[in-house]
Structure formats: C-alpha cells, structure tokens
Design an enzyme around this catalytic site. Structure first.
Site, PDB file in Angstrom:
ATOM      1  NE  ARG A 101      -4.822  40.647  77.523  1.00  0.00           N
ATOM      2  CZ  ARG A 101      -4.043  39.693  77.996  1.00  0.00           C
ATOM      3  NH1 ARG A 101      -4.003  39.420  79.283  1.00  0.00           N
ATOM      4  NH2 ARG A 101      -3.288  38.994  77.179  1.00  0.00           N
ATOM      5  CE  LYS A 136     -11.504  32.035  52.779  1.00  0.00           C
ATOM      6  NZ  LYS A 136     -11.546  30.578  52.570  1.00  0.00           N
ATOM      7  CE  LYS A 168     -13.437  34.034  45.769  1.00  0.00           C
ATOM      8  NZ  LYS A 168     -12.264  33.154  45.965  1.00  0.00           N
ATOM      9  CD  GLU A 198     -12.696  30.358  43.093  1.00  0.00           C
ATOM     10  OE1 GLU A 198     -12.191  30.874  44.114  1.00  0.00           O
ATOM     11  OE2 GLU A 198     -13.926  30.224  42.937  1.00  0.00           O
ATOM     12  CG  ASP A 219     -11.610  26.868  44.795  1.00  0.00           C
ATOM     13  OD1 ASP A 219     -10.913  26.997  45.813  1.00  0.00           O
ATOM     14  OD2 ASP A 219     -12.853  26.939  44.807  1.00  0.00           O
TER      15      ASP A 219
END
Length: 291
Positions: A101, A136, A168, A198, A219
């Site tokens: 598995r 991510k 950011k 960004e 962005d």
C-alpha cells in the site's frame, strides 16, 4: 533528488509511514497466509501517464524486507500505457503485502504529479517560457512532489521560505511598501540570493522596478494588463525576469506565455492532480515452505 542514495531523512520518513500503516503487524496476512509463503508481485499501470517514483517504491520494499527482489521494467519519466508492467517484486508474500500500500500510494501520487506536469509542459512546447511549481505541496511530501515535477519536465520554484525572497502582498503591507520591503531584504540577504516581488497592477510593477527587484511576478492579471506590464518592464529593466501566476490552466497557459512571460508558476501541479491508477497483483505463486 536521487532516491538511490537512500537519503537518511527519506528512509526515516518511510519507516514512519510504515509504522502508521502496519502498526503491530498486518493481521490479515498473518492470519491467512502461511509463514514462509513466497510470491511475485506484478506492479502494473491501469491508466496512461508518466511514471515517477519507481526507485521510491523499491526503497519501500527493501526497507520492509531487504531480501525481496525488485526489478523495474520502465525508466523514471517514461510515458506508459494502460497495462504496462512497471516492476516486479518477489519474495516473502507477507513482506510484499506489508509494503504494497505504501509503495503504491507514493508511486501513484508521484506519477500523478509527473503526468499533470508533462501536460502543462507540452502546452508550452516551442515557447521559451519555463514552467515551475509552488510551495502548495502536501505537508511532509514537498521534496517528493517537487521531484515528480522535475520528472514530468517542469522546474522547481523555491523549496521553502529559506532559499529565496518572495515579497507578497502581506509583506508589502507589513513593511509599509514595496521599496521598504526590497531595501530591507537586500540589506539582510547574501548577494547570491534573488528578490522577487508580487505585483497586481502597473503602479506596483513600476515600484518593483524602481526598488531593484530581480524577478517581478504578475499575479492574477488579465492578458491585456500582463502585456502592458511586460512592455513596461522590458523598456525600463530588461534584465528582470518576469513571472506570471494565478488562474493558469491548460486552456490559458499558452495565452499567458504569449504575453512575453519568462516563467509561469502553477500551484495545481502539486495540489490538484489525479493519482495515476497503478496496482499490484500477486502472480506466479510458489509453494509455501514447511517451517
């Protein structure tokens, strides 16, 4: 990342994942299959795709039982078809079923990432734009998923918060502006590290240029706004790399690249992919030894 080097952290992670799955023992196999029984497990694809993680699957089985024989029939990054036999593992039936598995989970996930990545790479064929991933990723699996992106033909963005500066919107708010954020970052980091900013509009693009950003991210901009931003950057600071991010799909990526973008980052490569359907079937079962 090379799995054949048996990185200590990777080995320990596999041991931990096995402990999570196996616990005190595989009660089903222990109660239904005789000790000493041996089998051959055939790992085969049930869908078309790009295979990634074969060395990792081998490592899982070797950690479960070093006496198991593992033979791969395909190469990492190879395009496979439904029905392709990827590998064969032979030896103790108990050991094969213990590792099955985890080996399949990892193989399916990494092959899914590689398959999705190659679809995006193919969409950019003939264009100079580079496809990269993002942070991510699944917690605890970043190195593996980013490895699979490379197997699929993509490239890696920064690995974490430690290896590149990406300013950011919240950093800009916290620092009081793009100029302040870039200035403070430049004073803090070594000269070999890049600074990316960004931006969401032309005003911020101009601020990032004036502040001396090495990379400017556009962005969630419309194509028309991206083209305008690229024109501004190329005229004022042609050495700056231009990255685009947000709302990127197989339908939109070519149009984004055509705006003159150097790099396109796609988060869904590692957070929204389908596992490649891969199974293990026992075959050529040998008679159990009478122990």
């Amino acid at each position: 990342m090379m799995f054949n080097g048996y990185n200590e952290d990777l080995v320990e992670s596999i041991r931990q994942w096995l402990r999570e799955d196996v616990g005190s023992g595989d009660i089903t196999s222990l109660s239904t299959i005789a000790v000493g029984d041996e089998s051959k497990g055939i790992i085969h694809a049930k869908a078309d795709g790009i295979v990634a993680g074969i060395p990792l699957a081998e490592l899982v089985f070797k950690i479960v039982d070093p006496s198991l024989s593992f033979v791969s029939n395909v190469k990492e990054g190879e395009r496979i078809n439904r029905g392709t036999i990827l590998a064969e593992v032979e030896g103790s039936t108990h050991s094969i079923l213990t590792g099955e598995r985890l080996a399949l989970n990892l193989l399916q996930r990494l092959s899914g990432v590689a398959t999705k990545t190659q679809a995006f790479v193919n969409a950019l064929q003939g264009l100079p734009t580079r496809l990269v991933d993002t942070r991510k990723t699944t917690p605890g699996h970043r190195m593996l998923e980013k490895y699979a992106v490379r197997v699929g033909g993509g490239a890696n963005h920064r690995f974490g918060l430690y290896d590149a500066v990406m300013i950011k919107d919240n950093h800009i708010k916290g620092a009081g502006g793009i100029a302040q954020a870039v200035s403070r970052a430049r004073a803090h980091i070594p000269h070999t590290m890049t600074i990316e900013v960004e931006t969401e509009n032309i005003e911020q693009v101009n601020e990032a240029i004036s502040a001396g950003a090495d990379i400017i991210m556009l962005d969630n901009m419309s194509h028309s706004l991206m083209k305008e931003a690229v024109k501004v950057i190329r005229s004022k600071s042609p050495h700056v790399k231009i990255e685009a991010s947000g709302n990127v799909s197989l339908d939109t990526i070519q149009g984004i690249a055509a705006c003159g973008i150097d790099i396109i980052s796609v988060g869904q490569l590692t957070y929204s992919f389908d596992n490649l359907d891969i199974s293990l079937d026992l075959n050529a079962k040998k008679e159990a030894q009478d122990l």
